[in-house]
Design an enzyme around this catalytic site. Structure first.
Site, PDB file in Angstrom:
ATOM      1  N   HIS A  30     -26.648 -27.651  -1.864  1.00  0.00           N
ATOM      2  CA  HIS A  30     -26.228 -28.263  -0.612  1.00  0.00           C
ATOM      3  C   HIS A  30     -27.396 -28.597   0.248  1.00  0.00           C
ATOM      4  O   HIS A  30     -27.275 -29.265   1.545  1.00  0.00           O
ATOM      5  CB  HIS A  30     -25.371 -27.390   0.299  1.00  0.00           C
ATOM      6  CG  HIS A  30     -24.014 -27.049  -0.369  1.00  0.00           C
ATOM      7  ND1 HIS A  30     -22.752 -27.881   0.091  1.00  0.00           N
ATOM      8  CD2 HIS A  30     -23.537 -26.079  -1.101  1.00  0.00           C
ATOM      9  CE1 HIS A  30     -22.074 -27.471  -0.348  1.00  0.00           C
ATOM     10  NE2 HIS A  30     -22.442 -26.355  -1.317  1.00  0.00           N
TER      11      HIS A  30
ATOM     12  N   LYS B 279     -22.893 -31.442  15.611  1.00  0.00           N
ATOM     13  CA  LYS B 279     -23.064 -31.058  14.129  1.00  0.00           C
ATOM     14  C   LYS B 279     -24.132 -29.826  14.745  1.00  0.00           C
ATOM     15  O   LYS B 279     -24.445 -29.709  15.885  1.00  0.00           O
ATOM     16  CB  LYS B 279     -23.801 -31.970  13.521  1.00  0.00           C
ATOM     17  CG  LYS B 279     -25.175 -32.902  14.397  1.00  0.00           C
ATOM     18  CD  LYS B 279     -25.554 -33.796  13.268  1.00  0.00           C
ATOM     19  CE  LYS B 279     -24.536 -35.169  13.213  1.00  0.00           C
ATOM     20  NZ  LYS B 279     -24.234 -35.274  11.600  1.00  0.00           N
ATOM     21  N   ARG B 280     -24.630 -28.773  13.652  1.00  0.00           N
ATOM     22  CA  ARG B 280     -25.658 -27.985  13.929  1.00  0.00           C
ATOM     23  C   ARG B 280     -26.980 -28.797  14.705  1.00  0.00           C
ATOM     24  O   ARG B 280     -27.126 -29.895  14.271  1.00  0.00           O
ATOM     25  CB  ARG B 280     -26.006 -27.167  13.003  1.00  0.00           C
ATOM     26  CG  ARG B 280     -25.196 -26.156  12.550  1.00  0.00           C
ATOM     27  CD  ARG B 280     -24.703 -25.102  13.704  1.00  0.00           C
ATOM     28  NE  ARG B 280     -25.877 -24.115  13.506  1.00  0.00           N
ATOM     29  CZ  ARG B 280     -25.945 -22.923  13.428  1.00  0.00           C
ATOM     30  NH1 ARG B 280     -24.815 -22.452  12.999  1.00  0.00           N
ATOM     31  NH2 ARG B 280     -27.029 -22.126  13.651  1.00  0.00           N
TER      32      ARG B 280
ATOM     33  N   LYS C 163     -31.860 -33.407  11.910  1.00  0.00           N
ATOM     34  CA  LYS C 163     -30.377 -34.335  12.469  1.00  0.00           C
ATOM     35  C   LYS C 163     -30.720 -34.965  13.797  1.00  0.00           C
ATOM     36  O   LYS C 163     -30.103 -35.924  14.016  1.00  0.00           O
ATOM     37  CB  LYS C 163     -29.260 -33.117  12.769  1.00  0.00           C
ATOM     38  CG  LYS C 163     -28.940 -32.478  11.409  1.00  0.00           C
ATOM     39  CD  LYS C 163     -27.745 -31.539  11.808  1.00  0.00           C
ATOM     40  CE  LYS C 163     -27.474 -30.387  10.513  1.00  0.00           C
ATOM     41  NZ  LYS C 163     -26.441 -31.092   9.670  1.00  0.00           N
TER      42      LYS C 163
ATOM     43  N   THR D 166     -20.426 -34.126   6.443  1.00  0.00           N
ATOM     44  CA  THR D 166     -18.999 -34.230   6.556  1.00  0.00           C
ATOM     45  C   THR D 166     -18.292 -34.831   7.650  1.00  0.00           C
ATOM     46  O   THR D 166     -17.401 -35.698   7.833  1.00  0.00           O
ATOM     47  CB  THR D 166     -18.306 -32.936   5.917  1.00  0.00           C
ATOM     48  OG1 THR D 166     -18.771 -31.935   6.449  1.00  0.00           O
ATOM     49  CG2 THR D 166     -18.768 -32.835   4.486  1.00  0.00           C
TER      50      THR D 166
ATOM     51  N   LYS E  21     -15.300 -37.428   8.874  1.00  0.00           N
ATOM     52  CA  LYS E  21     -14.076 -37.224   9.683  1.00  0.00           C
ATOM     53  C   LYS E  21     -13.900 -38.203  10.947  1.00  0.00           C
ATOM     54  O   LYS E  21     -13.075 -38.668  11.398  1.00  0.00           O
ATOM     55  CB  LYS E  21     -14.207 -35.933  10.356  1.00  0.00           C
ATOM     56  CG  LYS E  21     -14.233 -34.854   9.391  1.00  0.00           C
ATOM     57  CD  LYS E  21     -14.845 -33.337   9.882  1.00  0.00           C
ATOM     58  CE  LYS E  21     -15.042 -32.260   8.818  1.00  0.00           C
ATOM     59  NZ  LYS E  21     -15.884 -31.270   8.860  1.00  0.00           N
TER      60      LYS E  21
HETATM   61  C1  C3B Z   1     -24.573 -28.679   4.543  1.00  0.00           C
HETATM   62  C2  C3B Z   1     -25.311 -29.716   4.648  1.00  0.00           C
HETATM   63  O1  C3B Z   1     -26.606 -29.579   5.620  1.00  0.00           O
HETATM   64  C3  C3B Z   1     -24.755 -31.114   4.596  1.00  0.00           C
HETATM   65  O2  C3B Z   1     -25.242 -32.133   4.517  1.00  0.00           O
HETATM   66  C4  C3B Z   1     -23.517 -31.056   3.696  1.00  0.00           C
HETATM   67  O3  C3B Z   1     -22.556 -32.026   3.942  1.00  0.00           O
HETATM   68  C5  C3B Z   1     -22.781 -29.691   3.787  1.00  0.00           C
HETATM   69  O4  C3B Z   1     -23.524 -28.689   3.531  1.00  0.00           O
HETATM   70  C6  C3B Z   1     -21.637 -29.445   2.900  1.00  0.00           C
HETATM   71  O5  C3B Z   1     -22.167 -29.952   1.641  1.00  0.00           O
HETATM   72  N1  C3B Z   1     -25.345 -27.173   4.576  1.00  0.00           N
HETATM   73  C7  C3B Z   1     -25.220 -26.255   5.360  1.00  0.00           C
HETATM   74  O6  C3B Z   1     -24.233 -26.341   6.320  1.00  0.00           O
HETATM   75  N2  C3B Z   1     -25.580 -25.040   4.977  1.00  0.00           N
HETATM   76  C8  C3B Z   1     -26.672 -24.976   4.312  1.00  0.00           C
HETATM   77  N3  C3B Z   1     -27.396 -23.789   4.090  1.00  0.00           N
HETATM   78  C9  C3B Z   1     -27.008 -26.008   3.351  1.00  0.00           C
HETATM   79  C10 C3B Z   1     -26.299 -27.290   3.602  1.00  0.00           C
END
Ligand code: C3B
Length: 821
Positions: free
Chosen positions: A363, A555-556, A561, A663, A667
């Site tokens: 991921h 988002k986080r 980001k 994701t 949405k």
């Molecule tokens: C996240 C990624 O940062 C996103 O780009 C991705 O859409 C999602 O996973 C799902 O695949 N991610 C996360 O939330 N936590 C992590 N430790 C690594 C990836």
């Protein structure tokens, strides 16, 4: 004697009876005096009754038919609330609403009683939750495994604009959705040492001795699919002390000491690590990982042994195991330990079974997120597993690697499961690739970068093991539940089948040209903006106009980001409004939602900076309604469900090459929020689907980023060359916003002195220009609404049903098994 069946019908009257019965007999409450929370619990239990039968039926049929099942191993599940989702998926929403209505209760008001089940950090955990929904919806035999955290992701509050964390006691009052399964309790070993023994035939066997024991109690949560009778379960393990835990001490009268050890054992499932995309290397985290993996594997093996009398070589034909990132990767040596040490299989046979069983999803490419465990820690916690990893590594380096690149020690160094530079570490990503038959990335660009960069040598060795499976989202929660008005309009326009076949949304395409349809679509958006405006007023004390453009970044909080790039644009606009009060600028509300990892200093500085700028802008009479900035506290799934339908613009502005997929981008696009974004992650594929005329793309591409870095990137060049940018940064880092010029020096230093690692300055002008284009486009409302409709119509590809069916076909080789009434 068979007991008389209880009335579990789906009619309004049956539901009414069930709810009243639960109030009386489960909760001991009178209908007249029950609290709102009692009503909520009773309603959940009435629904749970109706799905449990299908859960039992699904499990029984899966067992009897002997089909392969997938076991999804994930340290995180960001489930959010379950009641409305379960009601809509099972088709009981209307009758339940009517039943409650007759008793003077408003279902929609009860829904707010439910605490979010926030057992995850961000995208990875929410993806796992969407996948669970899709697995049940498309009738795949599946079990999700994870940890029953007592405290989920922290609750966020702002004090003077700064993030403060509070514990999230989501299940302080229990949860009506979870069911304890004490008969499936497991025992897990930890620590200790390894001794060599010989079996009856004189073969050496390793034995793990003098270990500490921990118990795992499983809790099951039924997962209701949409318009399907498959109810899979999410099985979460709670750590408990072994009954005999320090019995000795107990017998000696040290009652308190014995209970102290019990408390220590139970810390294992106490709390979710609040880190997203970074690892902390803490012993407790490794113990958590092993604890849930060992419980889950024991459960899978138990099912294999009870259900069949098959040779071990058949294990992979019954069980597929998906590793959600490297967090559960210790499952690979654990299965080897079970097969070799406990079951006495020859090494090579066991290894073949492992590789056929496991598959791994990566991921992230962020180097700091790639898990590595120090060999010394690993050896102390899991001594036998370390030996197994060493043996896997030796056979691999001397076997396939030596055969392909004879004598090439550089290749061996790069592929080794052990990092040797700067101390010895176990590389969990390399272990995951090697122990699996398939490794996938989560968007096309991300998978390409995995093959070209992170895993280039593995890709050269085993090209067939790599594949792309672009992420998806469940359209039930992210449209049907969060935006029932739009869902109803779509159904009225093109029929209901889109809910199971999202590609049919394309049939909306021609309606973008119909003014009457556009008006209805636009009204739904505006109604949601009115609701969100009320939430903003309540939460932030800021009044915003629903006619402003709602510009959303949720988002986080992470540097990659680039919430701070968004901030640079906001401050630039602020200055422009002051310099040029008559400029034709459409009013805008910038809306943020984000949690920062508690130890991530710069991310917290960025939150503070956004809040400080917000406080100034929102109270500056020269700005008026033109610009508002709000940071909604405690971003979580249930809040996302309110923000997303009300959003006009979706900020997806990561540095190209950093966001694996995203994701939230899907949405928002589904709910008709246009994307302003870089060519990163799934944005690339969103552009392909919606068409480049319906999205605002800006910034450097991955290749350009690489080139710029190779040339030597210097943010000061951009700072000196661009007066607006210079003024913006200087202003933020002055005393203007807080009265203290020191406050945002960390942010300034990161952008300038520390080299701006995520290239905000390089992308600044391109972003500001794209934002100007957004402003111009929004002024033409007909055009904007058309673009929004085309976004809704064209993102069917991003349904997690599609993603899950691809996993089933390409990775798990799983059959769809419909469950009858
Ligand atoms: C996240 C990624 O940062 C996103 O780009 C991705 O859409 C999602 O996973 C799902 O695949 N991610 C996360 O939330 N936590 C992590 N430790 C690594 C990836």
């Amino acid at each position: 004697m068979t007991p008389a069946p209880c009335d579990l019908g789906n009619s309004k009257d049956s539901l009414k009876n069930s709810i009243i019965n639960h109030l009386r007999f489960t909760l001991g409450a009178y209908v007249e005096s029950a609290s709102k929370n009692d009503w909520w619990v009773a309603t959940c239990l009435a629904i749970r009754d109706r799905v449990m039968d299908h859960a039992t039926k699904s499990r029984t049929l899966h067992r009897q038919s002997g089909v392969r099942r997938v076991h999804y191993l994930s340290l995180e599940y960001l489930m959010g609330r379950l009641l409305e989702n379960n009601l809509r998926n099972s088709g009981l929403y209307e009758s339940t609403k009517a039943a409650l209505g007759e008793m003077g209760k408003d279902l929609d008001a009860l829904l707010d009683c439910e605490p979010d089940m926030g057992l995850g950090n961000g995208g990875l955990g929410r993806l796992a939750a969407c996948f669970m929904d899709s697995l049940s919806t498309v009738n795949l035999p599946a079990i999700g495994y994870g940890i029953h955290y007592e405290f989920g992701l922290f609750r966020q509050e702002f004090v003077n604009g700064k993030q403060v964390e509070h514990p999230d006691a989501w299940m302080r009052d229990g949860s009506p959705w979870k069911i304890a399964r004490p008969s499936y309790r497991q025992t897990v070993q930890l620590y200790g040492r390894v001794v060599q023994k010989f079996d009856d035939c004189g073969h050496p066997r390793s034995e793990w001795v003098e270990t500490k024991a921990l118990l795992g109690l499983p809790w099951d949560i039924p997962i209701v699919g949409y318009d399907s009778h498959t109810v899979n379960v999410l099985r979460l393990w709670q750590a408990q002390a072994d009954e005999d835990f320090n019995f000795q001490v107990f017998n000696e009268g040290s009652y308190v000491e014995a209970l102290r050890d019990k408390a220590i054992a139970e810390t294992v499932s106490k709390v979710l690590y609040p880190n997203d995309s970074t690892e902390s290397g803490k012993e407790l985290r490794l113990v958590q990982q092993y604890f849930f993996v060992a419980c889950s594997l024991a459960d899978i093996v138990r099912r294999f042994k009870v259900g069949y009398t098959l040779p071990w070589s058949e294990f992979p034909s019954k069980a597929a195991i998906q590793l959600n990132d490297t967090h559960p990767a210790v499952a690979i040596p654990e299965l080897m330990r079970i097969l070799v040490d406990l079951e006495g299989l020859p090494w090579n046979e066991a290894w073949k079974i492992c590789q056929e069983t496991f598959a791994y999803t990566n991921h992230t490419l962020l180097p700091e997120a790639l898990e590595m465990w120090s060999v010394s820690l690993f050896e102390r916690v899991l001594p036998r597993h370390l030996q197994i990893i060493y043996q896997i590594n030796q056979l691999f380096l001397e076997g396939d690697v030596e055969a392909k690149w004879p004598g090439d020690s550089e290749k061996k160094r790069s592929l080794s499961l052990i990092e040797e530079r700067g101390g010895k570490y176990v590389r969990m990503a390399n272990l995951s690739v090697l122990g699996s038959h398939a490794t996938n990335g989560v968007a096309a660009l991300h998978t390409r970068l995995l093959c070209e960069r992170l895993f280039a040598d593995f890709y050269a060795l085993y090209p067939d093991r790599f594949l792309n499976l672009t992420n998806g989202i469940t359209f039930r929660r992210w449209l049907d539940v969060c935006n029932p008005q739009l869902s109803a309009l779509i159904t009225e326009t093109i029929g209901e089948s889109w809910k199971k076949n999202a590609d049919l949304l394309r049939n909306l395409d021609p309606h973008a040209d119909d003014p009457a349809f556009r008006a209805r679509y636009a009204k739904i958006k505006r109604d949601h903006k009115v609701v969100l405006a009320k939430i903003i007023e309540d939460e932030c004390g800021v009044t915003v106009s629903p006619d402003a453009l709602f510009d959303v970044q949720i988002k986080r909080l992470h540097e990659y980001k680039r919430q701070h790039l968004n901030l640079l644009n906001i401050v630039t606009l602020y200055r422009e409004i002051l310099d040029n009060p008559n400029a034709d600028f459409h009013p805008r509300v910038f809306i943020f939602g984000a949690k920062a990892a508690p130890g991530y200093f710069l991310a917290k500085n960025i939150i503070h900076a956004i809040n400080a700028v917000a406080a100034k802008v929102n109270n500056d009479p020269r700005v008026g309604d033109k610009l508002k900035v709000v940071f909604l506290p405690n971003y979580r799934v249930s809040l996302a469900e309110k923000i997303i339908p009300a959003s006009d613009l979706s900020e997806q502005i990561s540095t190209a090459g950093k966001e694996a997929s995203g994701t939230g981008n899907m949405k928002l696009a589904l709910n008709g929020s246009l994307t302003i974004g870089t060519l990163d992650g799934a944005n690339v594929e969103i552009e392909e689907e919606v068409g480049s005329e319906n999205i605002f793309i800006f910034g450097l591409t991955v290749e350009e980023v690489t080139e710029l870095r190779a040339k030597g990137y210097n943010p000061w060049d951009y700072y000196w060359a661009n007066e607006k940018l210079r003024n913006t940064i200087d202003w933020i880092s002055s005393d203007y916003f807080t009265g203290n010029a020191e406050e945002f020096q960390p942010l300034r230093r990161s952008l300038l002195d520390h080299g701006d690692p995520y290239l905000c300055l390089a992308d600044y002008q391109s972003y500001v220009d794209a934002q100007a284009k957004v402003d111009a486009t929004y002024k033409d409302q007909d055009k904007w609404v058309k673009m929004a409709i085309l976004n809704t119509a064209r993102v069917g590809k991003f349904s997690s049903d599609r993603t899950i069916l691809q996993y089933a076909e390409k990775v798990w080789n799983l059959p769809q098994v419909p469950i009858g009434e």
